[in-house]
Design a protein around this motif. Structure first.
Motif, mmCIF file in Angstrom:
data_model
loop_
_atom_site.group_PDB
_atom_site.id
_atom_site.type_symbol
_atom_site.label_atom_id
_atom_site.label_comp_id
_atom_site.label_asym_id
_atom_site.label_seq_id
_atom_site.Cartn_x
_atom_site.Cartn_y
_atom_site.Cartn_z
ATOM 1 N N ARG A 189 0.859 -1.194 0.000
ATOM 2 C CA ARG A 189 0.000 0.000 0.000
ATOM 3 C C ARG A 189 0.891 1.240 0.000
ATOM 4 N NH1 ARG A 189 -2.448 3.850 3.012
ATOM 5 N NH2 ARG A 189 -1.249 3.318 4.876
ATOM 6 N N ARG A 190 0.811 2.019 -1.059
ATOM 7 C CA ARG A 190 1.642 3.206 -1.183
ATOM 8 C C ARG A 190 1.203 4.275 -0.179
ATOM 9 N NH1 ARG A 190 5.979 1.507 -4.256
ATOM 10 N NH2 ARG A 190 5.148 -0.252 -5.454
ATOM 11 N N LEU A 191 2.170 4.989 0.372
ATOM 12 C CA LEU A 191 1.868 6.022 1.363
ATOM 13 C C LEU A 191 1.133 7.205 0.742
ATOM 14 C CD1 LEU A 191 5.144 6.063 3.497
ATOM 15 C CD2 LEU A 191 3.061 4.714 3.806
ATOM 16 N N GLU A 206 4.352 6.466 -5.677
ATOM 17 C CA GLU A 206 5.129 6.759 -4.480
ATOM 18 C C GLU A 206 6.119 5.632 -4.194
ATOM 19 O OE1 GLU A 206 6.865 8.036 -1.159
ATOM 20 O OE2 GLU A 206 5.513 9.274 -2.380
ATOM 21 N N GLU A 208 7.738 4.900 -1.274
ATOM 22 C CA GLU A 208 7.562 4.249 0.027
ATOM 23 C C GLU A 208 6.190 3.592 0.122
ATOM 24 O OE1 GLU A 208 8.355 6.978 3.143
ATOM 25 O OE2 GLU A 208 10.504 7.110 2.703
ATOM 26 N N TYR A 209 6.143 2.490 0.846
ATOM 27 C CA TYR A 209 4.900 1.723 0.961
ATOM 28 C C TYR A 209 4.860 0.964 2.284
ATOM 29 C CZ TYR A 209 8.157 -1.918 -0.559
ATOM 30 O OH TYR A 209 9.239 -2.760 -0.659
ATOM 31 N N GLU A 210 3.691 0.444 2.600
ATOM 32 C CA GLU A 210 3.492 -0.433 3.756
ATOM 33 C C GLU A 210 3.216 -1.844 3.257
ATOM 34 O OE1 GLU A 210 0.298 1.022 6.073
ATOM 35 O OE2 GLU A 210 1.345 2.848 6.727
#
Length: 366
Positions: A189-191, A206, A208-210
């Motif tokens: 999931r992209r920030l 993006e 960074e991601y989770e």
């Protein structure tokens, strides 16, 4: 009064032809005045060679050749070009260089250091190498065949793709299934949400991601009918592979088929003779055929996986595993509506040529 047929251009035609055939000397400063066409602007006989060639134009041509740079291909003899191409086909470590690959500028520098040429430009090197499609700055990943039974195993798979088994044509109630699993598909999931492309600007993803977990996608591809069967599971294994086999074999026409050939690799879920016997116990009309070790390129389902990766999984932006699974299965259903059997042209003859090439390379390396 009769009009005269005199035309100064006809008298001066030789001068115009000779002048148009000689390259312009760009190093000469342009004149600040216009030249006038005159009847007297003729070539002097004392300025000609005995064969009629203009002395001034000949000297101008020699001056033009001298004005060309050292990188002009016409100034290099063929043996120099061959030597430079041979230099480009060497590994950097063979030249004692701490590089992983060579650029055209580095090849030019090495050619000068080795005394092949006194001076040469990288652009000239690039032009020479492009003619023979030599790109020493490019690499591709490769696995050498190490299976001792590579040819025999690969030949069985290739025969099935061309409708043969043990030298006999397949019947209308025989089917070929190519199966494998795509492991560890992450849900990221992209920030910041992905933005759509606009005029003059790419779409943005993006960095960074989770991490929201990962799942495995078990898939089977009917080689002849271009049908896709797939399941998503938490992980791979014998049970997951069993679920996929049940999902296919409990449907018609596979349930009542005379033979269903399952082409698989040597993954832990379906490895060795134990897997062949296990599949036979599950469904007596199922026959498992293994590809050689490190030969996933022989498994047609990998082509479908590559399409899935490009079309549905890149860029990777999913809220959770449920979102990821829904995307995969939706793409599977959509792809099956437009899918056609892959045009597989690699045959036994191409396999023999490829293995013969490998043998020659191994002998040269030894």
């Amino acid at each position: 009064m009769k009009k005269s047929n005199y035309n100064p251009l006809r008298v001066d035609i030789r001068h115009h032809i000779a002048k148009s055939c000689v390259p312009r000397l760009y190093s000469l400063p342009p004149r600040g005045y216009q030249t006038s066409k005159s009847v007297n602007n003729l070539i002097c006989l004392d300025r000609l060679f005995q064969n009629g060639e203009n002395v001034f134009l000949t000297n101008a041509w020699l001056a033009f050749k001298r004005s060309q740079g050292a990188g002009d291909p016409a100034l290099f003899p063929p043996e120099v070009i061959v030597a430079v191409k041979a230099l480009a086909c060497q590994l950097p470590k063979e030249l004692g260089l701490p590089f992983s690959r060579l650029t055209h500028d580095e090849i030019a520098r090495q050619a000068q250091n080795q005394g092949i040429v006194a001076s040469i430009s990288g652009k000239t090197i690039w032009r020479w190498l492009s003619k023979d499609a030599i790109r020493p700055w490019c690499y591709r990943s490769w696995i050498w065949p190490r299976d001792p039974d590579f040819e025999q195993k690969a030949a069985k798979v290739l025969d099935l793709y061309h409708g043969l088994w043990e030298g006999k044509p397949l019947g209308c109630d025989d089917f070929v299934i190519s199966s494998d699993e795509k492991t560890s598909i992450q849900a990221r999931r992209r920030l910041v949400p992905v933005t759509a492309p606009r005029p003059g600007r790419y779409g943005r993803v993006e960095h960074e991601y989770e991490r929201k977990g990962a799942l495995a996608y078990m898939a089977a591809w009917d080689v002849q009918r271009a049908k896709v069967f797939g399941l998503c599971r938490d992980s791979t294994g014998i049970e997951s592979f069993h679920d996929l086999v049940d999902h296919v074999m409990r449907q018609e026409p596979y349930r009542s088929a005379r033979r269903v050939f399952w082409i698989t690799d040597n993954g832990s879920s379906h490895r060795g003779q134990a897997s062949v016997d296990r599949l036979k116990n599950w469904y007596p009309n199922a026959i498992q055929v293994h590809t050689p070790v490190h030969a996933s390129w022989l498994n047609q389902v990998e082509i479908y996986f590559s399409v899935l990766q490009r079309k549905a999984l890149t860029p990777n932006d999913f809220e959770n595993l449920e979102d990821l699974e829904a995307k995969i299965l939706s793409f599977q259903a959509l792809y099956e509506k437009m899918a056609k059997p892959f045009e597989w042209k690699f045959t036994r003859k191409e396999l023999e040529k490829l293995l013969h090439k490998f043998d020659n390379k191994q002998k040269m390396a030894a």
